[in-house]
Design a protein around this motif. Structure first.
Motif, short mmCIF file in Angstrom:
data_model
loop_
_atom_site.label_atom_id
_atom_site.label_comp_id
_atom_site.label_asym_id
_atom_site.label_seq_id
_atom_site.Cartn_x
_atom_site.Cartn_y
_atom_site.Cartn_z
N SER A 1 0.86 -1.18 0.00
CA SER A 1 0.00 0.00 0.00
C SER A 1 0.89 1.22 0.00
O SER A 1 1.87 1.29 0.74
CB SER A 1 -0.91 0.01 1.23
N SER A 2 0.56 2.18 -0.83
CA SER A 2 1.36 3.40 -0.89
C SER A 2 1.03 4.35 0.25
O SER A 2 1.78 5.29 0.52
CB SER A 2 1.14 4.10 -2.23
N THR A 3 -0.09 4.11 0.92
CA THR A 3 -0.50 4.98 2.03
C THR A 3 -0.90 4.15 3.25
O THR A 3 -2.05 4.18 3.68
CB THR A 3 -1.67 5.89 1.60
N GLU B 1 3.53 11.93 6.32
CA GLU B 1 2.48 12.54 5.50
C GLU B 1 2.39 11.87 4.14
O GLU B 1 1.29 11.62 3.62
CB GLU B 1 2.75 14.03 5.36
N GLN B 2 3.52 11.55 3.55
CA GLN B 2 3.54 10.86 2.25
C GLN B 2 2.93 9.47 2.35
O GLN B 2 2.37 8.96 1.36
CB GLN B 2 4.97 10.78 1.73
N LYS C 1 -2.75 5.92 6.16
CA LYS C 1 -3.99 6.65 5.89
C LYS C 1 -4.96 6.49 7.07
O LYS C 1 -5.17 5.40 7.58
CB LYS C 1 -4.64 6.12 4.61
N GLY C 2 -5.52 7.62 7.50
CA GLY C 2 -6.41 7.61 8.65
C GLY C 2 -5.70 7.89 9.96
O GLY C 2 -6.36 8.07 10.99
N THR C 3 -4.36 7.94 9.94
CA THR C 3 -3.58 8.24 11.13
C THR C 3 -3.40 9.75 11.25
O THR C 3 -3.03 10.42 10.28
CB THR C 3 -2.19 7.57 11.07
N ARG C 4 -3.66 10.29 12.42
CA ARG C 4 -3.58 11.74 12.64
C ARG C 4 -2.42 12.04 13.60
O ARG C 4 -2.41 11.61 14.75
CB ARG C 4 -4.91 12.27 13.20
N GLY D 1 0.40 8.78 4.03
CA GLY D 1 -1.04 8.91 4.22
C GLY D 1 -1.46 9.54 5.52
O GLY D 1 -2.66 9.80 5.73
N ALA D 2 -0.53 9.78 6.44
CA ALA D 2 -0.89 10.37 7.73
C ALA D 2 -1.31 11.82 7.54
O ALA D 2 -0.79 12.53 6.66
CB ALA D 2 0.28 10.29 8.70
N GLU D 3 -2.25 12.27 8.34
CA GLU D 3 -2.69 13.66 8.32
C GLU D 3 -1.96 14.41 9.44
O GLU D 3 -2.01 14.00 10.59
CB GLU D 3 -4.20 13.74 8.53
#
Length: 665
Positions: A438-440, A473-474, A443-446, A476-478
């Motif tokens: 998975s490239s992200t 961030e790259q 994702k969904g992690t803040r 997928g983390a916000e």
């Protein structure tokens, strides 16, 4: 009579005034708390009467103060702790460095808040989490495959993944870090036995004697444990993946067959006949206790040097500090002698040496790892320093289990303490979820970042740490901007609290004339005894305020998974001239070292350190910190594994490294 009294007071004032000016200038090192005790001093000018008064203003400032070392430090320590003028000097030091800010914040913002004297994190544990805990506990028998990154010496030799489960590949690279699963797989394939490996480890420890790692090291006991492990492996019945694996424990808790010194003078050590909880769990899992690691006396300094043991030293460069106070544990791992060593963290004592010595370090949620004989401070929690995050994860599963009758379990009850687990770190087979393509993956992690605080470090450390944030961030983390109000007052409250606890814990040694204490230790105890009930009570109310702001408003309301920051406020510190045999008091150095430390201890929250690079000039390690909500160690491990895999190739120390397994491959 009155005239004589007036003359006496005037005489004291004349004697004290020059000393108080020196105290003001030098701001003697209370190492465990100096970043907050001296947060008001800048360019030699006190600004203790001023406060931002606004929660939106970042109010941590740089400290510039002279250093004291050598015989002068001993003289100064005596004057401040033993002389007839010490009460006046100590009170002046406390008042001049902003203790009143705690009381002011307690009145202004905390009037309606009850005090919090103990970090108390109750959660409603779901049946799903209980099932995960039972499932993941089985990984102590079957192993993990975290898909570790390649490691090497930078010449193109890279390490295979050496993973767990059914993977028994072991790299034959002499410059590699060895892990728990590497030892396990080597024994599993029959390539050697624990006794042979321990003989090699003992040889390595002899080679590394100049690093001053151990306060208690008994080869005959090591070989006795190894022979027992041999028998189990020959029968095909190892106790766990730890069976035959060498481990070390900080000289702060009991290990049967070893002396316990708590970093103090050899004559004060006591022989121990019974394991404390962490040591017993490791022994019951088959791990081989190789010794007790040197710590700074009582844990008072984050730099890492102990006068009584004349060490330890940073294995990457012995002219630099290793970080403290779990200094020996970090050096034991970084030098290759053990894949995991236990530490205790009351003011960064796991995280600082992990960063400075280039290891992983996890200071768990307060109460997660139970113990009985270590310090009873409300700030201190246990945690592993390890070669990789896979080793951290395995140790977390083993040592984080509930213990009936322990201090924390009695405080809040088993039903409110979730079992340790690795949700979202590994799947049901123990294989890392990061292996999934998975490239992200984040994702969904803040990730929360308090940027004003984050950038308050040396430029090189900031640049490397900023890259780590951009990498998350790259993936997928916000990245969420956050603000932590009144950070100086919160840090100061941490210092006041642990200082008062230390003053009580070490009071007997303070009054024992036969017990030789370091100058920094003497001053720390003396300061702790000078605090008032109002100051300690105010700090407890500030703790409640900080828990509401961080635990409730940031972690819960903003749904933040982790708060990211550099680990150190600057590059790895270097000792000043004349420190050998005395230690040193250099508050500017200590302040920078501890700048990102206090929140995790004051609030009882878990924090993880991952090496992310090396200083360009010195090639010393750079560490990165992730702090999570209570009981969220698994979340920190999930994020940390991606940082571990993306960081530059890990480089063991070029000279001070011993490969216990290389000759058997």
């Amino acid at each position: 009579m009155k005239s004589w009294y007036s003359v006496f007071v005037l005489l004291i004032a004349i004697i004290c005034w020059p000393l108080l000016q020196v105290v003001k200038e030098k701001a003697i090192d209370i190492s465990i708390i100096s970043p907050i005790m001296h947060s008001n001093i800048n360019d030699g000018t006190s600004s203790s009467d001023s406060s931002s008064g606004s929660p939106d203003v970042y109010n941590i400032i740089d400290l510039k103060a002279p250093a004291v070392a050598g015989p002068l430090l001993n003289i100064f320590g005596y004057i401040l702790s033993r002389s007839f003028i010490s009460p006046f000097a100590l009170r002046y030091l406390l008042d001049n460095n902003g203790v009143h800010l705690i009381r002011e914040l307690a009145v202004r913002e905390c009037a309606q808040l009850s005090p919090t004297f103990y970090p108390n994190h109750k959660v409603n544990v779901t049946s799903h989490i209980h099932k995960l805990g039972k499932l993941h506990y089985k990984f102590l028998q079957t192993g993990l495959d975290i898909n570790r990154p390649t490691h090497g010496n930078g010449n193109g030799n890279e390490r295979g993944n050496g993973g767990g489960g059914n993977n028994t590949n072991i790299s034959n690279n002499a410059a590699s870090y060895r892990t728990i699963m590497d030892y396990h797989n080597l024994y599993k394939t029959g390539q050697t036995l624990p006794s042979e490996v321990m003989e090699e480890m003992i040889h390595g420890a002899e080679r590394m004697k100049h690093l001053k790692i151990f306060s208690s090291f008994r080869p005959e006991d090591i070989l006795k444990q190894a022979i027992e492990s041999d028998r189990r492996w020959k029968r095909g019945k190892p106790l766990s993946v730890f069976d035959g694996v060498p481990v070390a424990i900080k000289d702060m808790t009991s290990v049967a067959g070893h002396r316990l010194c708590r970093g103090s003078m050899i004559d004060a050590c006591v022989e121990v006949q019974k394991d404390d909880v962490p040591a017993k769990r490791l022994r019951d899992a088959g791990a081989i206790h190789v010794g007790m690691t040197v710590m700074t006396e009582g844990g008072v300094t984050p730099l890492g040097y102990n006068m009584h043991w004349d060490g330890p030293f940073n294995p990457y460069d012995i002219d630099y500090y290793p970080g403290g106070s779990s200094s020996g544990s970090a050096v034991a791992v970084a030098s290759g002698l053990v894949p995991m060593a236990m530490g205790f963290d009351g003011g960064g004592s796991v995280r600082i040496p992990a960063s400075a010595s280039g290891t992983m370090g996890l200071a768990v949620t307060h109460g997660r790892i139970p113990y009985r004989d270590a310090s009873s401070s409300t700030m201190v929690k246990a945690g592993p320093l390890a070669a990789t995050l896979e080793d951290v994860a395995l140790t977390h599963l083993l040592l984080g289990q509930f213990e009936p009758g322990s201090q924390y379990s009695n405080l809040i009850g088993q039903e409110y303490i979730p079992p340790p687990h690795l949700n979202e770190v590994v799947d049901r087979t123990g294989r890392s979820t990061s292996i999934q393509k998975s490239s992200t993956p984040l994702k969904g992690t803040r990730i929360g970042v308090f940027w004003d605080h984050f950038q308050h470090t040396d430029p090189e450390i900031y640049k490397t740490s900023f890259k780590a944030v951009k990498h998350m961030e790259q993936l997928g983390a916000e990245i969420i901007d956050i603000t932590i109000p009144y950070l100086r007052e919160i840090h100061l409250s941490h210092g006041i609290t642990i200082l008062s606890e230390f003053g009580v814990i070490w009071e007997r040694e303070f009054y024992d004339s036969s017990h030789i204490l370091e100058a920094n230790t003497l001053i720390t105890i003396a300061l702790g005894r000078m605090l008032t009930a109002a100051e300690i009570f105010s700090a407890a109310k500030v703790r409640t305020y900080a828990m509401k702001k961080v635990c409730e408003e940031i972690f819960q309301d903003l749904n933040i998974d982790a708060i990211a920051s550099p680990m150190l406020g600057g590059t790895v510190p270097k000792p000043g001239a004349g420190y050998r045999g005395y230690g040193e008091s250099d508050n500017a150095k200590v302040y920078k070292t501890m700048r990102f430390v206090p929140l995790a201890n004051f609030l009882g929250l878990p924090a993880l350190v991952v090496p992310i690079g090396y200083e360009r000039k010195t090639r010393l390690p750079i560490g990165f910190q992730l702090m999570g909500d209570a009981w969220a160690e698994h979340t920190l491990l999930k994020i940390g594994i991606h940082l571990e895999q993306a960081s530059v190739r890990r480089l063991p120390p070029s000279e001070n490294y011993h490969d216990n397994l290389g000759k058997f491959l």
